[in-house]
Motif scaffolding. Structure first.
Motif, PDB file in Angstrom:
ATOM      1  N   VAL A  11      40.569  41.707  57.151  1.00 28.97           N
ATOM      2  CA  VAL A  11      41.431  42.729  56.711  1.00 28.97           C
ATOM      3  C   VAL A  11      41.149  42.552  54.742  1.00 28.97           C
ATOM      4  N   ARG A  12      40.399  43.481  54.281  1.00 24.92           N
ATOM      5  CA  ARG A  12      40.076  42.958  52.870  1.00 24.92           C
ATOM      6  C   ARG A  12      41.214  43.402  51.202  1.00 24.92           C
ATOM      7  N   ARG A  13      42.305  44.314  51.454  1.00 22.17           N
ATOM      8  CA  ARG A  13      42.352  44.484  50.758  1.00 22.17           C
ATOM      9  C   ARG A  13      43.908  43.362  50.711  1.00 22.17           C
ATOM     10  N   LEU A  14      44.338  42.918  49.279  1.00 18.83           N
ATOM     11  CA  LEU A  14      45.250  42.364  48.946  1.00 18.83           C
ATOM     12  C   LEU A  14      46.144  42.269  47.530  1.00 18.83           C
ATOM     13  N   LEU A  15      46.981  42.475  47.406  1.00 18.46           N
ATOM     14  CA  LEU A  15      48.104  42.564  46.165  1.00 18.46           C
ATOM     15  C   LEU A  15      48.742  41.508  46.379  1.00 18.46           C
ATOM     16  N   ALA A  16      48.780  40.786  45.199  1.00 16.32           N
ATOM     17  CA  ALA A  16      49.375  39.316  44.843  1.00 16.32           C
ATOM     18  C   ALA A  16      50.661  39.858  43.826  1.00 16.32           C
ATOM     19  N   LEU A  17      51.757  39.174  43.517  1.00 11.73           N
ATOM     20  CA  LEU A  17      52.641  39.155  42.386  1.00 11.73           C
ATOM     21  C   LEU A  17      52.482  38.131  41.819  1.00 11.73           C
ATOM     22  N   SER A  18      52.381  38.136  40.576  1.00 13.28           N
ATOM     23  CA  SER A  18      51.866  37.023  39.555  1.00 13.28           C
ATOM     24  C   SER A  18      52.456  37.504  38.754  1.00 13.28           C
ATOM     25  N   THR A  19      52.558  36.225  37.091  1.00 10.60           N
ATOM     26  CA  THR A  19      53.332  36.123  35.970  1.00 10.60           C
ATOM     27  C   THR A  19      52.384  35.630  34.868  1.00 10.60           C
ATOM     28  N   PRO A  20      53.498  36.435  33.463  1.00 11.89           N
ATOM     29  CA  PRO A  20      52.236  36.512  32.848  1.00 11.89           C
ATOM     30  C   PRO A  20      51.722  35.322  32.020  1.00 11.89           C
ATOM     31  N   SER A  21      52.481  34.552  32.409  1.00 14.96           N
ATOM     32  CA  SER A  21      52.616  32.812  32.663  1.00 14.96           C
ATOM     33  C   SER A  21      50.473  32.265  32.546  1.00 14.96           C
ATOM     34  N   TYR A  22      50.204  32.855  33.846  1.00 15.20           N
ATOM     35  CA  TYR A  22      48.626  33.344  34.201  1.00 15.20           C
ATOM     36  C   TYR A  22      47.937  34.011  33.080  1.00 15.20           C
ATOM     37  N   TRP A  23      47.046  33.335  32.502  1.00 14.93           N
ATOM     38  CA  TRP A  23      46.685  34.799  31.600  1.00 14.93           C
ATOM     39  C   TRP A  23      44.932  34.188  31.786  1.00 14.93           C
TER      40      TRP A  23
ATOM     41  N   VAL B   6      51.781  31.203  39.179  1.00 16.22           N
ATOM     42  CA  VAL B   6      49.982  31.005  38.891  1.00 16.22           C
ATOM     43  C   VAL B   6      49.531  30.497  39.784  1.00 16.22           C
ATOM     44  N   LYS B   7      49.854  30.077  40.093  1.00 15.55           N
ATOM     45  CA  LYS B   7      48.989  28.712  41.678  1.00 15.55           C
ATOM     46  C   LYS B   7      48.579  30.060  42.142  1.00 15.55           C
ATOM     47  N   ILE B   8      49.244  30.790  42.484  1.00 18.98           N
ATOM     48  CA  ILE B   8      48.996  32.093  43.492  1.00 18.98           C
ATOM     49  C   ILE B   8      47.177  33.147  43.359  1.00 18.98           C
ATOM     50  N   ALA B   9      47.557  33.424  42.176  1.00 18.78           N
ATOM     51  CA  ALA B   9      46.845  33.903  41.197  1.00 18.78           C
ATOM     52  C   ALA B   9      45.125  33.510  40.810  1.00 18.78           C
ATOM     53  N   GLU B  10      45.870  31.798  41.040  1.00 19.70           N
ATOM     54  CA  GLU B  10      44.006  31.066  40.528  1.00 19.70           C
ATOM     55  C   GLU B  10      43.445  30.512  42.165  1.00 19.70           C
ATOM     56  N   THR B  11      44.626  30.586  43.491  1.00 18.78           N
ATOM     57  CA  THR B  11      44.104  30.476  44.502  1.00 18.78           C
ATOM     58  C   THR B  11      43.117  31.768  44.617  1.00 18.78           C
ATOM     59  N   VAL B  12      43.824  32.904  44.609  1.00 13.98           N
ATOM     60  CA  VAL B  12      43.583  34.458  45.141  1.00 13.98           C
ATOM     61  C   VAL B  12      41.958  34.589  44.577  1.00 13.98           C
ATOM     62  N   ASN B  13      42.278  34.027  42.952  1.00 13.26           N
ATOM     63  CA  ASN B  13      41.016  34.043  42.185  1.00 13.26           C
ATOM     64  C   ASN B  13      39.917  33.334  42.429  1.00 13.26           C
ATOM     65  N   GLU B  14      40.141  32.703  43.054  1.00 15.36           N
ATOM     66  CA  GLU B  14      39.140  31.653  43.402  1.00 15.36           C
ATOM     67  C   GLU B  14      38.380  31.482  44.868  1.00 15.36           C
TER      68      GLU B  14
ATOM     69  N   PHE C 108      48.981  41.483  40.638  1.00 14.04           N
ATOM     70  CA  PHE C 108      49.659  42.143  39.789  1.00 14.04           C
ATOM     71  C   PHE C 108      51.207  41.763  38.880  1.00 14.04           C
ATOM     72  N   ARG C 109      51.282  41.150  37.726  1.00 14.54           N
ATOM     73  CA  ARG C 109      51.759  40.565  36.623  1.00 14.54           C
ATOM     74  C   ARG C 109      52.048  40.898  35.878  1.00 14.54           C
ATOM     75  N   ILE C 110      54.308  41.358  36.429  1.00 15.35           N
ATOM     76  CA  ILE C 110      55.003  41.603  35.548  1.00 15.35           C
ATOM     77  C   ILE C 110      55.933  40.616  34.936  1.00 15.35           C
TER      78      ILE C 110
ATOM     79  N   LEU D 116      52.260  44.857  34.542  1.00 14.11           N
ATOM     80  CA  LEU D 116      52.205  45.581  34.243  1.00 14.11           C
ATOM     81  C   LEU D 116      53.847  45.769  33.276  1.00 14.11           C
ATOM     82  N   GLY D 117      54.114  47.134  32.702  1.00 16.65           N
ATOM     83  CA  GLY D 117      55.217  47.539  32.069  1.00 16.65           C
ATOM     84  C   GLY D 117      55.859  48.820  32.307  1.00 16.65           C
ATOM     85  N   ASN D 118      57.414  48.954  32.409  1.00 11.13           N
ATOM     86  CA  ASN D 118      57.651  50.519  32.258  1.00 11.13           C
ATOM     87  C   ASN D 118      57.328  50.869  30.069  1.00 11.13           C
ATOM     88  N   TYR D 119      57.462  52.320  30.778  1.00 12.13           N
ATOM     89  CA  TYR D 119      57.271  53.411  28.912  1.00 12.13           C
ATOM     90  C   TYR D 119      57.582  53.944  28.995  1.00 12.13           C
TER      91      TYR D 119
END
Length: 722
Positions: free
Chosen positions: A605-617, A647-655, A665-667, A719-722
């Motif tokens: 399974v290759r496709r992964l979409l994980a929620l994260s925060t703007p604090s993950y820069w 933040v750690k979820i995003a770092e782990t996925v990236n690593e 996707f940062r919310i 992400l953000g509404n506009y």
């Protein structure tokens, strides 16, 4: 395996003399021209379709332009396969060519869409006899050991016609009129008739049967079940979900009748095996049955791409008919090369199965990447995707008919070869109708979100004429809607594992996914199933699995048993009062992500979409502004543990996600607003047009689009509404 010359001498009569020299060359040219005609007529319409629908104001008939041809083509393929065994091969072949010519003339002179569809049906009937007849002529003209080379040439002829067909169609449509796409067949057909009449010599059977006996061999009982069964099936698929709802009595009746008639056809073949259109002893042979299934799959995806890829070029890229034809060149050139190479190598090594397996695998990869085309896809990508698909298709295209020729005696090859062609064309007819149904339904729903346009306006406007009905300021949004609709052709084949499905964001995503006309399969991996509403849990597309993130074996078996293709995670965003007081920042959820990624890789399974925060820069891509900088600090203060988790979820996925197609996707602040609010996705900075609010439902819709389009693979948009 292709038998050796010694084995062929034992399996084929020694006193049969094959043509040679100049006569063989002219005979091969005649049948190559006839195959060129059929391929040209099938593909020349691909670039002319938008102009035809615009002139007739009948975009909802696009599916029928292909279906009418394919419908009669496949319905009568088996009939012609039988006719070649009991009637004169020469007379039958010439009759098929005449029918094809009549159909082409009707299409060229058609005053309306109905007449055009009738002409396509007649042409398809004749094409069915030409296709199977070409293979019969090769059997009587070339020894088995050399046939793969000539069949490879047939594949190349098909590819050349594919190159010239869309270009001729585009040139006629743009510079003269689309009607010459069909008039061009008339002089070519005349040449074929002359060549066949003077050059084709088929041995006369030693025993002449009576007319009565020949009619008995036609198996009329089976035909009375087969023909209306196929017609009912295609009518149901054409009308269901758009003209009528799937629960409408007419659609249900058509599907039931089609099922009953096709089952009856099979039973009649078993009941009368000596007169059967397809004798059971032929079909149950392993090579024939395997070739039949391979032909079903090839016909389905090949026809979908041939009809809808030019529409994508014209609508999304703004190409003219000529340009869209030129842009199909990478696919068909790759098909020509691989078809010739595989034919020559098959004759050399004596095996056709390696090329069949290789071609199927490569074509599957090519078809998959073509579904990821986006509005802004680069030239290099759509060229490369077409090359991959065309190379795979050419490698496996002729193998099923070679299987039939290898295991069947000469006088039964027409039945086996027609069975393979029948599989390709039947599934092509089915999936053109299904594809058009999916596109129409998706397009009307998506355009309704941005302006008041009805399905009737979409149907009457035509494929490219749709933009005449839309104000200029909505062109970009309409292109995205059309692109997404074409991408949804395979959306229903997705199986998505949802982590965090009991939270507000997860539930909103599930609701949006199930609201699609063709929803994906959803597997909700939860600790507390009681939090899932009965309406969701009872949905036929939903499966619920109880398990924890620390239970690797359950997670691994879930991915495997449900054939998951994508994982979407809403984990990590939670508010903990004790953590706010103690300022705890431990990350038990994020610590489970290495195991989640391990299970994904273990099951392919290759496709992964994980929620994260703007604090993950994201250094080098995010640009700080005082507003965004302040907002990235707030989660650390208000929800320290939830922020640390994300933040750690995003770092782990990236690593650890180097072998995955991940999207983080940062919310911002989540709301319970409606789902039709546009979502802006970009890296943080002064050019980010999105607000600091995002409705959960609009996020759900954005995620569904991202799964199909893959615009943000290995990226982390904010992400953000506009």
């Amino acid at each position: 395996m292709v038998p050796s010359e010694k084995e062929m001498e034992l399996s084929e009569t020694a006193d049969f003399v094959y043509p040679s020299g100049f006569r063989l060359a002219l005979l091969m040219i005649s049948i190559f021209i006839s195959m060129f005609l059929v391929a040209l007529d099938k593909l020349i319409i691909s670039t002319a379709t938008p102009a035809i629908t615009n002139e007739f104001h009948a975009a909802n008939d696009i599916g029928w332009y292909g279906t009418a041809y394919l419908l009669t083509n496949c319905a009568f393929l088996l009939v012609f396969g039988k006719l070649y065994t009991i009637l004169s091969v020469k007379a039958t072949f010439m009759t098929a060519v005449v029918l094809f010519e009549i159909g082409s003339a009707v299409c060229g002179a058609a005053p309306n869409s109905v007449a055009f569809i009738i002409g396509r049906a007649i042409a398809g009937l004749g094409a069915g006899g030409v296709q199977s007849g070409v293979l019969v002529v090769i059997v009587y003209a070339v020894p088995l050991q050399k046939r793969p080379q000539y069949q490879g040439m047939l594949g190349a002829i098909y590819g050349v016609a594919s190159v010239i067909g869309p270009l001729i169609g585009g040139a006629f449509t743009t510079n003269i009129t689309w009607r010459w796409c069909f008039y061009i067949n008339l002089p070519l057909g005349g040449v074929v008739l002359v060549f066949v009449f003077f050059l084709l010599r088929i041995p006369t059977p030693s025993s002449q049967s009576t007319i009565k006996y020949k009619l008995q061999q036609l198996n009329f009982e089976g035909l009375f079940a087969l023909l209306p069964g196929v017609i009912c099936l295609c009518l149901a698929l054409q009308w269901g979900g758009f003209t009528y709802s799937w629960s409408d009595g007419r659609i249900v009746a058509l599907l039931v009748l089609a099922f009953v008639l096709l089952i009856a056809f099979v039973l009649i073949q078993v009941w009368k095996p000596k007169q059967a259109t397809v004798p059971p002893r032929i079909f149950i042979q392993r090579s024939v049955a395997s070739g039949f299934w391979a032909s079903c799959c090839v016909g389905a995806h090949q026809t979908l791409l041939i009809y809808f890829l030019p529409i994508w070029f014209q609508v999304i890229k703004g190409d003219s008919a000529v340009e869209s034809g030129i842009h199909l060149l990478p696919m068909v050139v790759a098909l020509v090369v691989s078809s010739i190479v595989s034919g020559v190598l098959t004759s050399r090594i004596g095996y056709y199965t390696p090329f069949l397996i290789f071609g199927i695998c490569i074509a599957a990869v090519g078809a998959g990447v073509l579904t990821t085309l986006q509005v802004n896809t680069s030239v290099g990508k759509w060229i490369g995707y077409q090359i991959v698909y065309g190379f795979g298709l050419g490698s496996c295209f002729q193998a099923p008919s070679m299987a039939a020729q290898t295991v069947l005696p000469r006088n039964e090859v027409s039945v086996g070869a027609s069975l393979m062609l029948f599989a390709q064309t039947l599934f092509g007819a089915i999936f053109v109708s299904v594809g058009q149904n999916v596109v129409d339904g998706q397009l009307s729903k998506r355009l309704a979100r941005i302006l008041s346009i009805t399905p009737q306006q979409i149907a009457s406007a035509g494929a490219s004429g749709l933009f005449k009905e839309i104000p200029p300021q909505y062109y970009d949004a309409a292109k995205v809607a059309y692109n997404d609709s074409l991408g949804r052709l395979l959306m229903e084949s997705e199986t998505i594992l949802v982590l965090g499905a009991t939270g507000a964001s997860g539930l909103a995503f599930v609701e949006e996914a199930l609201a699609l006309p063709n929803p994906p399969n959803l597997v909700l991996y939860v600790r507390t199933p009681s939090k899932i509403s009965e309406r969701v849990s009872s949905h036929p597309k939903v499966s619920i699995v109880t398990g924890s993130l620390s239970d690797y074996s359950t997670l691994d078996s879930t991915l495997k048993s449900h054939h998951v293709t994508t994982v979407v995670s809403f984990l990590g965003a939670y508010v903990s009062i004790p953590a706010m007081i103690t300022r705890a920042t431990d990350t038990p959820i994020a610590n489970s992500f290495p195991e989640i990624i391990k299970a994904m890789k273990n099951n392919g399974v290759r496709r992964l979409l994980a929620l994260s925060t703007p604090s993950y820069w994201v250094d080098g891509k995010d640009v700080g502004t005082w507003k965004l900088s302040l907002y990235s600090i707030l989660p650390k203060v208000v929800v320290p543990q939830g922020n640390a988790e994300m933040v750690k979820i995003a770092e782990t996925v990236n690593e650890l996600g180097e072998d995955l197609d991940w999207t983080i996707f940062r919310i911002p602040h989540l709301t319970d607003g409606p789902g039709d609010i546009p979502v802006w996705a970009a890296y943080a900075g002064p050019d980010h047009k999105g607000s600091l609010d995002l409705s959960r439902r609009s996020m759900g819709r954005w995620l569904m689009g991202e799964i199909v389009e893959g615009r943000w693979i290995n990226e982390a948009p904010f992400l953000g509404n506009y």
